[in-house]
Design a protein around this motif. Sequence first.
Motif, short mmCIF file in Angstrom:
data_model
loop_
_atom_site.label_atom_id
_atom_site.label_comp_id
_atom_site.label_asym_id
_atom_site.label_seq_id
_atom_site.Cartn_x
_atom_site.Cartn_y
_atom_site.Cartn_z
N GLY A 328 6.25 -10.29 17.62
CA GLY A 328 7.16 -9.63 17.23
C GLY A 328 7.98 -9.71 18.82
N ASN A 329 7.43 -9.53 20.15
CA ASN A 329 7.90 -9.21 20.90
C ASN A 329 7.65 -10.09 21.76
OD1 ASN A 329 7.97 -9.18 24.57
ND2 ASN A 329 7.71 -6.99 23.39
N PRO A 330 8.38 -11.65 22.30
CA PRO A 330 8.47 -12.76 23.39
C PRO A 330 7.41 -12.71 24.53
CG PRO A 330 11.15 -12.11 23.67
CD PRO A 330 10.24 -11.26 22.21
N ASP A 331 7.90 -11.72 25.19
CA ASP A 331 6.85 -12.17 26.15
C ASP A 331 5.34 -11.15 25.82
OD1 ASP A 331 8.52 -12.32 27.30
OD2 ASP A 331 9.31 -10.42 27.56
N ILE A 332 4.84 -11.06 24.52
CA ILE A 332 3.55 -10.63 23.86
C ILE A 332 2.93 -11.08 22.72
CG2 ILE A 332 1.75 -9.08 23.46
CD1 ILE A 332 4.11 -6.34 23.98
N TYR A 333 1.50 -11.78 23.87
CA TYR A 333 0.88 -12.58 22.59
C TYR A 333 0.05 -11.87 21.91
CZ TYR A 333 4.26 -16.42 23.64
OH TYR A 333 5.26 -17.18 24.70
N ALA A 334 -1.36 -12.85 21.10
CA ALA A 334 -2.40 -12.23 21.00
C ALA A 334 -3.07 -12.63 19.81
CB ALA A 334 -2.17 -10.63 18.69
N ALA A 335 -4.25 -12.84 20.59
CA ALA A 335 -5.44 -14.28 19.96
C ALA A 335 -6.91 -13.78 19.56
CB ALA A 335 -5.50 -14.71 21.07
N GLY A 336 -7.90 -14.11 19.04
CA GLY A 336 -8.90 -14.25 18.19
C GLY A 336 -9.30 -12.54 16.81
N ASP A 337 -9.73 -12.38 16.97
CA ASP A 337 -10.02 -11.25 15.64
C ASP A 337 -9.33 -10.37 15.75
OD1 ASP A 337 -12.59 -12.80 15.88
OD2 ASP A 337 -14.08 -11.17 16.08
N VAL A 338 -8.38 -9.60 16.53
CA VAL A 338 -7.27 -9.26 16.23
C VAL A 338 -6.35 -9.58 15.15
CG1 VAL A 338 -5.75 -9.25 18.29
CG2 VAL A 338 -6.28 -6.58 17.83
N CYS A 339 -6.31 -10.73 15.46
CA CYS A 339 -4.46 -11.03 13.97
C CYS A 339 -4.93 -12.65 14.10
CB CYS A 339 -3.55 -11.79 15.71
SG CYS A 339 -4.12 -13.06 16.47
N LEU A 340 -6.42 -12.81 13.61
CA LEU A 340 -6.28 -14.20 12.77
C LEU A 340 -7.33 -14.15 11.87
CD1 LEU A 340 -6.89 -17.05 15.65
CD2 LEU A 340 -5.41 -16.19 14.52
N PRO A 341 -7.69 -14.82 10.93
CA PRO A 341 -8.40 -13.96 9.21
C PRO A 341 -10.15 -14.91 9.52
CG PRO A 341 -7.38 -16.25 8.95
CD PRO A 341 -6.75 -15.35 10.25
N LEU A 342 -10.39 -15.70 10.44
CA LEU A 342 -11.34 -16.64 11.04
C LEU A 342 -11.81 -15.17 11.88
CD1 LEU A 342 -10.88 -20.24 10.02
CD2 LEU A 342 -12.12 -18.68 8.95
N LYS A 343 -12.79 -14.87 12.13
CA LYS A 343 -13.74 -13.98 12.80
C LYS A 343 -14.57 -14.41 13.87
CE LYS A 343 -11.14 -9.74 11.05
NZ LYS A 343 -9.32 -10.32 12.21
N PHE A 344 -14.27 -16.14 14.69
CA PHE A 344 -15.30 -16.44 15.16
C PHE A 344 -15.31 -16.60 16.95
CE2 PHE A 344 -15.31 -18.01 10.51
CZ PHE A 344 -16.93 -17.63 10.41
N THR A 345 -16.05 -16.41 17.26
CA THR A 345 -16.37 -17.08 19.03
C THR A 345 -15.25 -17.40 18.84
OG1 THR A 345 -18.10 -15.69 19.15
CG2 THR A 345 -17.42 -17.30 21.21
#
Length: 500
Positions: A328-345
């Motif tokens: 929701g903050n246009p300057d902040i992104y997220a990636a990996g297990d903290v935001c995605l259902p597929l929790k793989f490397t």
Amino acid sequence: MQDSAPRTRPDNEDLLLRRVRPQDWTNPEPKGVYDLVIVGAGPAGLEAAEWAARRGFSVALIERHRLGGNSLNAGSVPSKAIIRSALAYDLMRETDGFGVPIPREPVLDFAAVMARMRGIRTRIAEYHSVEQLAALGVHILFGAARFASANTILVNDIGLTFKKALVATGARPRIPDIPGLGGMEYRTSSTIFDMTALPKRLVVIGGGPLGCELAQAFCRLGSHVTIVQKSAKFLPREGRDAAEILSWAMARDGMDIRLNTTVAGARRDGDAKVLETLNYDMKGEIAADEILVCAGRVPNVEMLDLAVAGVAFDTDCGITVDDFLRTGNPDIYAAGDVCLPLKFTNTAQSSARVAVQTALTQGRQRHDSSLIPWCTYCDPEIAHIGLHVWEARRQSIPIRSFTVMMTDVDRAITDGQEAGFVKIHVAEGSDKILGATIVASRASELINEMAVIMSTGIGMTALAEVVHTYPAQSGAIMLAAQAYQRYFDKAARLSSAGEA
């Protein structure tokens, strides 16, 4: 409650720590406004940091524990090392079938198995070590991070200002609410690799990928393993036919399998740990020396003060992101297990590349999980990419599946590895490949061929003409494509005959 099994310090831990968390490390002083601040140094955070630093951006990387995250320290790397040892030990006991009988029963050295695992972990840690990252110009800061504003992060109460930020804090083991479990010692993926002795009796709670992998590995190493799964099959993301082959394989190994079973309680009985189970209306008990909880993972979103930075999140599903991995903050992104259902490397690494490219270069690449392959490293391995049949039906996409059993693949026959199949899903009326499931001893390698095929848009018609080495288990992919070609040719002939 966190898992409570005691931790030990292996002899070679010092070298690992020098690479992932030096004891004498001093955090650098913040320098101006960073182009990118990354919270979390697991696969996603490391991928983003290296990508940005190599392109000249100023990067600060914050990590609470150790570089490498779960994948290196308590996930993919240590588990696959132990799985390999278990496979080697199992093969030694089956050499009679290959005409090379061993004169006596092979002896397992569990301490050597764990030492090998630690050595592998330490070696792989070198590739993304503190030294390597610092040489790229990445500022590495160890400590707890939390947002202080929309463009400021505090690390141990020291402020870092950023133009863009990436949250890649990963996930941790989910602990089910089982009465009595919190009052006894149990293991999770965070502590199972600290064991110094092979348990005589091991109970695994959870039949997902990691639960099945470790259950089979410890069973083959010599533990009496009971695996408890609340649903009717293992591996919820996989098809029933694939899950059933895995069930047969684990039963063949001598594992005690409890499907459709919930754990209703836990207690101690002398030296034993006892789980009280419920299968429909039937009550039961399982006694064990060690309990391994593999009941999924939950995102690490607490204590980050995400709301202060305008970032929406859910404690079960993680940070809310759009297709470009923006919060929701246009300057902040997220990636990996903290935001995605597929929790793989590989999912974490892929999403990190998308996020950082979008953040720093104004790119517009969307994160597409449909072309990310995954694999469960049991024996046989189970791998998948793209759509499943039920997903296609839910989306009203007509498909046709072409299946080749490994019993019909020459290399699988010569290797004595005939369990499994290759199944390729094709859009009805075309040769476009929409998904594939592979169950085979080398499925983790075969699925990569399917990933290349699908990402480059190669259809079944062209695939049928690709020459493979002979004999090879990947020949099953070619055979599936040739089966499609025969089906297409037959349909064309029938159509022509009808018109005539």
